[in-house]
Design an enzyme around this catalytic site. Structure first.
Site, short mmCIF file in Angstrom:
data_model
loop_
_atom_site.label_atom_id
_atom_site.label_comp_id
_atom_site.label_asym_id
_atom_site.label_seq_id
_atom_site.Cartn_x
_atom_site.Cartn_y
_atom_site.Cartn_z
N ASN A 1 1.26 -8.60 -5.22
CA ASN A 1 1.18 -7.76 -6.84
C ASN A 1 2.09 -8.13 -7.61
O ASN A 1 3.58 -8.73 -6.89
CB ASN A 1 1.10 -6.31 -6.00
N PRO A 2 1.44 -8.16 -8.53
CA PRO A 2 2.35 -9.10 -9.84
C PRO A 2 3.53 -8.12 -10.37
O PRO A 2 3.97 -7.94 -11.50
CB PRO A 2 1.53 -10.29 -10.46
N PRO B 1 10.68 -15.11 0.65
CA PRO B 1 9.25 -15.59 1.58
C PRO B 1 9.04 -14.62 2.07
O PRO B 1 9.23 -12.64 2.41
CB PRO B 1 9.86 -15.80 3.13
N GLU C 1 14.82 -5.56 -1.53
CA GLU C 1 15.83 -6.44 -3.16
C GLU C 1 15.14 -7.04 -4.12
O GLU C 1 15.97 -7.96 -4.78
CB GLU C 1 16.76 -7.38 -2.27
N GLU D 1 1.01 -0.98 0.36
CA GLU D 1 0.02 -0.15 -0.12
C GLU D 1 1.05 1.01 0.05
O GLU D 1 0.48 1.96 -0.74
CB GLU D 1 -0.63 0.36 1.08
#
Length: 429
Positions: free
Chosen positions: A335-336, A268, A311, A65
Protein backbone atom coordinates in the site's frame (compact mmCIF):
# COMPACT_ATOMS: atom_id res chain seq x y z
CA UNK A 1 -26.95 -24.31 -2.60
CA UNK A 2 -25.85 -27.61 -1.06
CA UNK A 3 -22.19 -28.02 -0.20
CA UNK A 4 -20.05 -29.58 -2.95
CA UNK A 5 -18.21 -32.79 -2.19
CA UNK A 6 -14.86 -30.97 -2.04
CA UNK A 7 -16.06 -28.66 0.74
CA UNK A 8 -17.65 -31.56 2.65
CA UNK A 9 -14.35 -33.43 2.34
CA UNK A 10 -12.43 -30.37 3.54
CA UNK A 11 -14.71 -30.06 6.57
CA UNK A 12 -14.28 -33.73 7.43
CA UNK A 13 -10.51 -33.58 6.91
CA UNK A 14 -10.03 -30.52 9.14
CA UNK A 15 -12.05 -32.31 11.83
CA UNK A 16 -10.09 -35.57 11.65
CA UNK A 17 -6.73 -33.81 11.28
CA UNK A 18 -7.27 -31.39 14.16
CA UNK A 19 -4.32 -32.86 16.14
CA UNK A 20 -2.05 -32.24 13.14
CA UNK A 21 -3.35 -28.67 12.88
CA UNK A 22 -2.58 -28.18 16.55
CA UNK A 23 0.92 -29.50 15.93
CA UNK A 24 1.34 -27.00 13.11
CA UNK A 25 0.24 -24.24 15.46
CA UNK A 26 2.91 -25.18 18.01
CA UNK A 27 5.53 -25.43 15.23
CA UNK A 28 4.62 -21.89 14.15
CA UNK A 29 4.94 -20.74 17.74
CA UNK A 30 8.47 -22.17 17.96
CA UNK A 31 9.33 -20.31 14.75
CA UNK A 32 8.12 -17.07 16.30
CA UNK A 33 5.07 -16.77 14.05
CA UNK A 34 2.52 -17.20 16.84
CA UNK A 35 2.20 -15.50 20.22
CA UNK A 36 2.93 -18.20 22.82
CA UNK A 37 0.76 -16.47 25.43
CA UNK A 38 -2.25 -16.36 23.11
CA UNK A 39 -2.22 -19.72 21.35
CA UNK A 40 -5.60 -20.51 22.87
CA UNK A 41 -7.21 -17.77 20.77
CA UNK A 42 -6.15 -19.62 17.62
CA UNK A 43 -8.17 -22.58 18.95
CA UNK A 44 -11.23 -20.44 19.63
CA UNK A 45 -10.63 -19.92 23.36
CA UNK A 46 -11.26 -16.30 24.41
CA UNK A 47 -8.77 -14.26 26.43
CA UNK A 48 -11.03 -11.24 26.96
CA UNK A 49 -14.55 -10.86 28.37
CA UNK A 50 -17.28 -10.49 25.79
CA UNK A 51 -18.68 -6.95 25.83
CA UNK A 52 -22.32 -6.69 26.76
CA UNK A 53 -24.92 -6.02 24.12
CA UNK A 54 -24.81 -6.47 20.37
CA UNK A 55 -21.49 -7.29 18.79
CA UNK A 56 -20.03 -6.93 15.30
CA UNK A 57 -17.14 -9.21 14.36
CA UNK A 58 -14.64 -7.49 12.03
CA UNK A 59 -11.77 -9.50 10.53
CA UNK A 60 -8.67 -8.61 8.53
CA UNK A 61 -5.94 -11.11 7.77
CA UNK A 62 -2.84 -9.02 8.49
CA UNK A 63 -1.65 -5.45 9.05
CA UNK A 64 -2.86 -3.83 5.84
CA UNK A 65 -6.33 -5.34 5.87
CA UNK A 66 -6.84 -4.71 9.59
CA UNK A 67 -5.72 -1.08 9.47
CA UNK A 68 -8.02 -0.41 6.50
CA UNK A 69 -10.95 -1.51 8.68
CA UNK A 70 -10.20 0.89 11.54
CA UNK A 71 -12.43 3.72 10.23
CA UNK A 72 -15.32 1.24 9.98
CA UNK A 73 -14.60 0.00 13.50
CA UNK A 74 -14.67 3.58 14.78
CA UNK A 75 -17.99 4.29 13.06
CA UNK A 76 -19.51 1.11 14.51
CA UNK A 77 -18.46 1.97 18.06
CA UNK A 78 -19.84 5.47 17.59
CA UNK A 79 -23.17 3.83 16.77
CA UNK A 80 -23.13 2.16 20.19
CA UNK A 81 -22.10 -1.31 18.99
CA UNK A 82 -19.33 -3.39 20.50
CA UNK A 83 -16.74 -4.62 18.01
CA UNK A 84 -14.52 -7.69 18.06
CA UNK A 85 -11.54 -7.24 15.73
CA UNK A 86 -9.58 -10.34 14.71
CA UNK A 87 -6.42 -10.81 12.69
CA UNK A 88 -3.99 -13.63 12.05
CA UNK A 89 -0.47 -12.25 12.48
CA UNK A 90 1.59 -11.16 15.46
CA UNK A 91 2.57 -7.88 13.85
CA UNK A 92 -1.05 -6.95 13.15
CA UNK A 93 -2.03 -7.80 16.73
CA UNK A 94 0.75 -5.66 18.20
CA UNK A 95 -0.16 -2.70 16.02
CA UNK A 96 -3.95 -2.87 16.14
CA UNK A 97 -4.08 -3.13 19.93
CA UNK A 98 -2.65 0.39 20.19
CA UNK A 99 -5.15 1.91 17.73
CA UNK A 100 -8.51 0.39 18.62
CA UNK A 101 -11.14 2.84 19.88
CA UNK A 102 -12.98 2.30 23.17
CA UNK A 103 -15.64 -0.33 22.70
CA UNK A 104 -13.47 -2.58 20.52
CA UNK A 105 -11.31 -5.56 21.53
CA UNK A 106 -8.79 -7.67 19.61
CA UNK A 107 -8.38 -11.44 19.41
CA UNK A 108 -6.44 -13.72 17.09
CA UNK A 109 -8.73 -15.35 14.57
CA UNK A 110 -9.23 -19.09 15.18
CA UNK A 111 -7.86 -21.50 12.62
CA UNK A 112 -10.46 -22.81 10.18
CA UNK A 113 -11.20 -25.99 12.13
CA UNK A 114 -14.87 -26.78 12.84
CA UNK A 115 -14.45 -27.23 16.60
CA UNK A 116 -12.37 -24.05 16.92
CA UNK A 117 -14.94 -22.03 14.98
CA UNK A 118 -17.83 -23.42 17.02
CA UNK A 119 -16.04 -22.56 20.27
CA UNK A 120 -15.31 -19.06 19.02
CA UNK A 121 -18.88 -18.35 17.87
CA UNK A 122 -20.45 -19.92 20.98
CA UNK A 123 -18.55 -17.45 23.15
CA UNK A 124 -18.60 -14.23 21.11
CA UNK A 125 -22.05 -14.65 19.51
CA UNK A 126 -21.64 -11.90 16.90
CA UNK A 127 -24.72 -10.36 15.35
CA UNK A 128 -22.91 -9.49 12.10
CA UNK A 129 -19.55 -10.56 10.61
CA UNK A 130 -17.50 -8.29 8.33
CA UNK A 131 -14.44 -9.80 6.65
CA UNK A 132 -11.95 -7.88 4.55
CA UNK A 133 -10.72 -8.30 0.99
CA UNK A 134 -10.52 -12.01 0.15
CA UNK A 135 -10.83 -13.91 3.43
CA UNK A 136 -13.03 -16.85 2.41
CA UNK A 137 -12.52 -19.80 4.78
CA UNK A 138 -15.00 -22.65 4.17
CA UNK A 139 -15.65 -23.79 7.74
CA UNK A 140 -16.08 -20.22 8.95
CA UNK A 141 -18.42 -19.31 6.10
CA UNK A 142 -20.55 -22.44 6.63
CA UNK A 143 -20.71 -21.99 10.42
CA UNK A 144 -21.91 -18.40 10.12
CA UNK A 145 -24.52 -19.44 7.56
CA UNK A 146 -25.78 -22.26 9.78
CA UNK A 147 -26.25 -19.80 12.64
CA UNK A 148 -27.94 -17.23 10.37
CA UNK A 149 -25.30 -14.61 11.16
CA UNK A 150 -25.05 -12.19 8.22
CA UNK A 151 -21.62 -12.32 6.59
CA UNK A 152 -20.47 -9.28 4.60
CA UNK A 153 -17.31 -9.01 2.52
CA UNK A 154 -15.95 -5.46 2.80
CA UNK A 155 -13.18 -3.88 0.74
CA UNK A 156 -13.51 -6.96 -1.44
CA UNK A 157 -10.69 -7.69 -3.84
CA UNK A 158 -10.46 -10.41 -6.49
CA UNK A 159 -7.26 -10.31 -8.53
CA UNK A 160 -7.25 -11.50 -12.11
CA UNK A 161 -5.01 -14.39 -11.08
CA UNK A 162 -7.39 -15.50 -8.30
CA UNK A 163 -10.39 -15.09 -10.58
CA UNK A 164 -8.99 -17.43 -13.22
CA UNK A 165 -8.01 -19.94 -10.54
CA UNK A 166 -11.51 -19.91 -9.04
CA UNK A 167 -13.09 -20.23 -12.50
CA UNK A 168 -11.70 -23.77 -12.57
CA UNK A 169 -13.69 -24.55 -9.38
CA UNK A 170 -17.04 -22.81 -9.99
CA UNK A 171 -19.18 -25.00 -7.73
CA UNK A 172 -16.82 -24.56 -4.77
CA UNK A 173 -16.50 -20.78 -4.91
CA UNK A 174 -20.18 -20.41 -5.86
CA UNK A 175 -21.29 -22.37 -2.81
CA UNK A 176 -19.19 -20.13 -0.56
CA UNK A 177 -20.03 -16.76 -2.13
CA UNK A 178 -23.72 -17.62 -2.14
CA UNK A 179 -23.55 -17.65 1.66
CA UNK A 180 -22.39 -14.01 1.84
CA UNK A 181 -25.21 -11.59 2.58
CA UNK A 182 -23.37 -8.86 0.64
CA UNK A 183 -20.05 -8.33 -1.17
CA UNK A 184 -18.70 -4.77 -1.22
CA UNK A 185 -16.00 -4.61 -3.87
CA UNK A 186 -13.16 -2.11 -4.23
CA UNK A 187 -13.58 -1.63 -7.99
CA UNK A 188 -16.05 -2.41 -10.77
CA UNK A 189 -13.60 -5.05 -12.04
CA UNK A 190 -13.58 -6.74 -8.62
CA UNK A 191 -17.38 -6.56 -8.47
CA UNK A 192 -17.75 -8.17 -11.88
CA UNK A 193 -15.44 -11.02 -10.90
CA UNK A 194 -17.31 -11.70 -7.66
CA UNK A 195 -20.63 -11.68 -9.52
CA UNK A 196 -19.38 -14.01 -12.24
CA UNK A 197 -18.15 -16.42 -9.58
CA UNK A 198 -21.56 -16.62 -7.98
CA UNK A 199 -21.94 -13.81 -5.43
CA UNK A 200 -25.65 -12.90 -5.59
CA UNK A 201 -25.42 -9.41 -4.04
CA UNK A 202 -22.46 -7.22 -5.07
CA UNK A 203 -21.90 -3.46 -4.82
CA UNK A 204 -18.91 -1.22 -5.52
CA UNK A 205 -17.90 0.76 -2.41
CA UNK A 206 -14.32 1.73 -3.22
CA UNK A 207 -11.09 1.07 -1.36
CA UNK A 208 -11.18 1.69 2.39
CA UNK A 209 -7.43 2.25 2.43
CA UNK A 210 -7.92 5.65 0.77
CA UNK A 211 -9.91 6.82 3.81
CA UNK A 212 -7.61 5.56 6.54
CA UNK A 213 -5.77 8.05 8.70
CA UNK A 214 -2.01 8.13 8.11
CA UNK A 215 -0.03 6.10 10.65
CA UNK A 216 0.69 8.09 13.80
CA UNK A 217 4.10 9.02 15.15
CA UNK A 218 5.35 10.38 18.44
CA UNK A 219 6.22 14.05 17.75
CA UNK A 220 9.19 13.77 20.10
CA UNK A 221 10.57 10.82 18.15
CA UNK A 222 10.05 12.69 14.87
CA UNK A 223 11.88 15.74 16.23
CA UNK A 224 14.71 13.63 17.64
CA UNK A 225 15.37 11.66 14.46
CA UNK A 226 14.91 14.72 12.26
CA UNK A 227 17.66 16.37 14.26
CA UNK A 228 19.95 13.35 13.87
CA UNK A 229 19.60 13.30 10.06
CA UNK A 230 19.39 17.07 9.51
CA UNK A 231 21.33 18.13 6.43
CA UNK A 232 21.63 14.59 5.07
CA UNK A 233 19.91 13.32 1.90
CA UNK A 234 17.45 10.61 3.02
CA UNK A 235 15.32 8.04 1.24
CA UNK A 236 13.33 5.03 2.42
CA UNK A 237 12.69 1.55 1.01
CA UNK A 238 9.49 0.40 2.76
CA UNK A 239 8.02 -3.10 3.17
CA UNK A 240 10.86 -4.75 1.26
CA UNK A 241 11.21 -8.44 0.42
CA UNK A 242 14.20 -10.68 -0.30
CA UNK A 243 15.75 -9.63 -3.59
CA UNK A 244 14.80 -5.99 -3.14
CA UNK A 245 17.26 -5.10 -0.41
CA UNK A 246 20.19 -6.03 -2.67
CA UNK A 247 18.92 -3.49 -5.22
CA UNK A 248 18.56 -0.87 -2.50
CA UNK A 249 22.11 -1.47 -1.28
CA UNK A 250 23.38 -1.22 -4.87
CA UNK A 251 21.60 2.14 -5.22
CA UNK A 252 23.24 3.45 -2.07
CA UNK A 253 26.67 2.46 -3.28
CA UNK A 254 26.04 4.06 -6.68
CA UNK A 255 24.85 7.37 -5.18
CA UNK A 256 27.02 7.77 -2.09
CA UNK A 257 29.70 9.91 -3.75
CA UNK A 258 27.22 11.98 -5.76
CA UNK A 259 25.15 12.69 -2.63
CA UNK A 260 27.54 12.97 0.34
CA UNK A 261 26.11 11.84 3.66
CA UNK A 262 23.39 9.76 1.99
CA UNK A 263 21.23 7.82 4.45
CA UNK A 264 19.25 4.86 3.16
CA UNK A 265 16.48 3.60 5.46
CA UNK A 266 15.24 0.05 4.89
CA UNK A 267 12.04 -1.24 6.53
CA UNK A 268 11.72 -4.97 5.74
CA UNK A 269 8.15 -6.19 5.40
CA UNK A 270 8.88 -8.82 8.03
CA UNK A 271 10.84 -7.25 10.91
CA UNK A 272 12.48 -10.54 11.89
CA UNK A 273 14.61 -10.19 8.73
CA UNK A 274 16.39 -7.15 10.19
CA UNK A 275 19.60 -9.02 10.95
CA UNK A 276 19.66 -10.49 7.45
CA UNK A 277 19.20 -7.07 5.83
CA UNK A 278 21.87 -5.44 7.98
CA UNK A 279 24.32 -8.25 7.15
CA UNK A 280 23.62 -7.75 3.44
CA UNK A 281 24.55 -4.06 3.71
CA UNK A 282 27.70 -4.81 5.71
CA UNK A 283 28.88 -7.37 3.16
CA UNK A 284 28.65 -4.58 0.59
CA UNK A 285 31.03 -2.51 2.69
CA UNK A 286 28.36 -0.25 4.20
CA UNK A 287 27.82 0.61 7.84
CA UNK A 288 24.43 -0.59 9.04
CA UNK A 289 22.43 0.11 12.18
CA UNK A 290 19.34 -1.73 13.42
CA UNK A 291 16.58 0.10 15.25
CA UNK A 292 15.51 -3.05 17.10
CA UNK A 293 18.96 -3.05 18.70
CA UNK A 294 18.51 0.48 20.03
CA UNK A 295 20.80 2.04 17.41
CA UNK A 296 20.23 5.53 16.00
CA UNK A 297 21.22 6.79 12.54
CA UNK A 298 24.37 8.73 13.43
CA UNK A 299 26.78 10.24 10.94
CA UNK A 300 28.59 6.93 10.55
CA UNK A 301 25.43 5.07 9.49
CA UNK A 302 24.94 4.37 5.78
CA UNK A 303 21.95 2.01 5.97
CA UNK A 304 19.46 2.19 8.84
CA UNK A 305 17.31 -0.93 9.20
CA UNK A 306 13.98 -0.24 10.89
CA UNK A 307 13.12 -3.77 12.01
CA UNK A 308 10.38 -2.76 14.45
CA UNK A 309 6.58 -2.78 14.43
CA UNK A 310 4.29 0.26 14.41
CA UNK A 311 6.82 2.94 13.47
CA UNK A 312 6.22 3.42 9.77
CA UNK A 313 4.49 6.74 10.46
CA UNK A 314 7.75 7.99 11.92
CA UNK A 315 9.89 7.01 8.95
CA UNK A 316 7.41 8.13 6.30
CA UNK A 317 7.54 11.56 7.94
CA UNK A 318 11.32 11.46 7.87
CA UNK A 319 11.75 10.46 4.22
CA UNK A 320 10.76 12.65 1.25
CA UNK A 321 11.29 9.71 -1.16
CA UNK A 322 9.78 6.25 -0.61
CA UNK A 323 10.28 3.09 -2.64
CA UNK A 324 7.37 0.74 -1.98
CA UNK A 325 8.46 -2.86 -1.55
CA UNK A 326 6.92 -5.92 -3.09
CA UNK A 327 7.11 -4.19 -6.48
CA UNK A 328 10.65 -4.95 -7.67
CA UNK A 329 9.99 -8.65 -7.07
CA UNK A 330 6.72 -10.39 -8.07
CA UNK A 331 4.92 -9.99 -4.74
CA UNK A 332 2.30 -7.61 -6.10
CA UNK A 333 3.01 -4.34 -4.31
CA UNK A 334 2.18 -2.96 -0.88
CA UNK A 335 0.00 0.00 0.00
CA UNK A 336 1.52 3.35 -1.11
CA UNK A 337 -1.32 5.42 0.35
CA UNK A 338 0.33 6.06 3.71
CA UNK A 339 3.55 7.64 2.34
CA UNK A 340 1.47 9.60 -0.19
CA UNK A 341 -0.64 11.07 2.61
CA UNK A 342 2.49 11.97 4.58
CA UNK A 343 4.15 13.97 1.83
CA UNK A 344 6.49 11.55 0.07
CA UNK A 345 7.19 11.06 -3.61
CA UNK A 346 6.53 7.38 -4.36
CA UNK A 347 8.70 5.05 -6.43
CA UNK A 348 7.69 1.50 -7.33
CA UNK A 349 8.67 -1.42 -9.51
CA UNK A 350 6.56 -3.10 -12.21
CA UNK A 351 4.92 -5.74 -9.97
CA UNK A 352 1.82 -3.95 -8.63
CA UNK A 353 -0.96 -6.43 -9.47
CA UNK A 354 -2.23 -6.45 -5.85
CA UNK A 355 -2.93 -2.71 -5.96
CA UNK A 356 -3.31 -1.80 -9.63
CA UNK A 357 -5.93 0.90 -9.02
CA UNK A 358 -3.85 2.76 -6.46
CA UNK A 359 -0.61 2.72 -8.41
CA UNK A 360 -2.36 3.63 -11.67
CA UNK A 361 -3.97 6.66 -10.01
CA UNK A 362 -0.65 7.80 -8.54
CA UNK A 363 1.23 7.26 -11.80
CA UNK A 364 -1.40 9.11 -13.81
CA UNK A 365 -1.28 12.05 -11.39
CA UNK A 366 2.54 12.02 -11.56
CA UNK A 367 2.72 11.43 -7.84
CA UNK A 368 4.55 8.13 -8.39
CA UNK A 369 7.13 6.81 -10.82
CA UNK A 370 7.80 3.26 -11.95
CA UNK A 371 11.36 1.95 -12.00
CA UNK A 372 12.47 -1.39 -13.45
CA UNK A 373 15.67 -2.29 -11.64
CA UNK A 374 18.47 -0.94 -9.46
CA UNK A 375 19.87 1.19 -12.30
CA UNK A 376 16.59 3.01 -13.03
CA UNK A 377 15.90 3.23 -9.29
CA UNK A 378 19.27 4.89 -8.75
CA UNK A 379 18.56 7.47 -11.46
CA UNK A 380 15.13 8.27 -10.01
CA UNK A 381 16.39 8.59 -6.43
CA UNK A 382 19.31 10.74 -7.56
CA UNK A 383 17.07 13.09 -9.55
CA UNK A 384 14.64 13.53 -6.67
CA UNK A 385 17.41 14.08 -4.14
CA UNK A 386 18.91 16.75 -6.37
CA UNK A 387 15.65 18.49 -7.30
CA UNK A 388 13.61 19.48 -4.26
CA UNK A 389 10.99 21.25 -6.41
CA UNK A 390 10.33 18.05 -8.39
CA UNK A 391 10.17 16.05 -5.17
CA UNK A 392 7.70 18.51 -3.66
CA UNK A 393 5.51 18.51 -6.79
CA UNK A 394 5.39 14.70 -6.89
CA UNK A 395 4.51 14.52 -3.20
CA UNK A 396 1.69 17.05 -3.61
CA UNK A 397 0.33 15.22 -6.64
CA UNK A 398 0.37 11.91 -4.75
CA UNK A 399 -1.51 13.39 -1.78
CA UNK A 400 -4.12 14.97 -4.06
CA UNK A 401 -4.65 11.72 -5.98
CA UNK A 402 -5.26 9.76 -2.79
CA UNK A 403 -7.66 12.35 -1.42
CA UNK A 404 -9.68 12.33 -4.65
CA UNK A 405 -10.26 8.58 -4.33
CA UNK A 406 -11.74 8.73 -0.81
CA UNK A 407 -15.32 8.10 0.29
CA UNK A 408 -15.29 4.30 0.65
CA UNK A 409 -16.02 4.41 4.39
CA UNK A 410 -19.23 6.40 3.86
CA UNK A 411 -20.35 4.07 1.07
CA UNK A 412 -19.52 1.00 3.14
CA UNK A 413 -21.41 2.25 6.19
CA UNK A 414 -24.43 3.12 4.03
CA UNK A 415 -24.40 -0.36 2.48
CA UNK A 416 -24.20 -2.23 5.79
CA UNK A 417 -26.78 -0.02 7.51
CA UNK A 418 -29.54 -2.68 7.26
CA UNK A 419 -27.31 -5.18 9.08
CA UNK A 420 -26.46 -2.61 11.76
CA UNK A 421 -30.15 -1.99 12.32
CA UNK A 422 -30.76 -5.73 12.56
CA UNK A 423 -27.92 -6.06 15.05
CA UNK A 424 -29.22 -3.26 17.26
CA UNK A 425 -32.67 -4.78 17.17
CA UNK A 426 -31.24 -8.19 17.99
CA UNK A 427 -32.66 -9.65 14.80
CA UNK A 428 -30.91 -12.20 12.63
CA UNK A 429 -31.09 -12.77 8.89
Amino acid sequence: MSLPLVIRTYRAATTVLEPAVLGLLYWRQRKGREDRTRLGERQGYPSRPRPKGHLVWVHGASIGETLSLLPVVERLTQRGLSVLVTSGTRTSAALIARRLPPGAVHQFVPLDVPRYIRRFLDYWQPDVALVAESEIWPNTVVALDQRHIPLVLVNGRMSDRSFHRWQKMPRIIGALLERFALCLAQTSEDAERFARLGAPRVLVAGNLKFDGAPPPADPRAVAHLSGLVAGRPVWLAASTHPGEESAVVAVHRALAQRHPGLLTIVAPRHPHRGEEVAALAERAGLRAGRRSQGMHPDRATDVYVTDTVGEMGLFYRLSPIVLMGGTLVPVGGHNPIEPAKLGAAVLHGPHVHNATEIYSALDEARGALMVKDSATLARAVSELLGNTALNRDMARAAADAVQALGGAVDRTMHSIEPFIVQAKLGARR
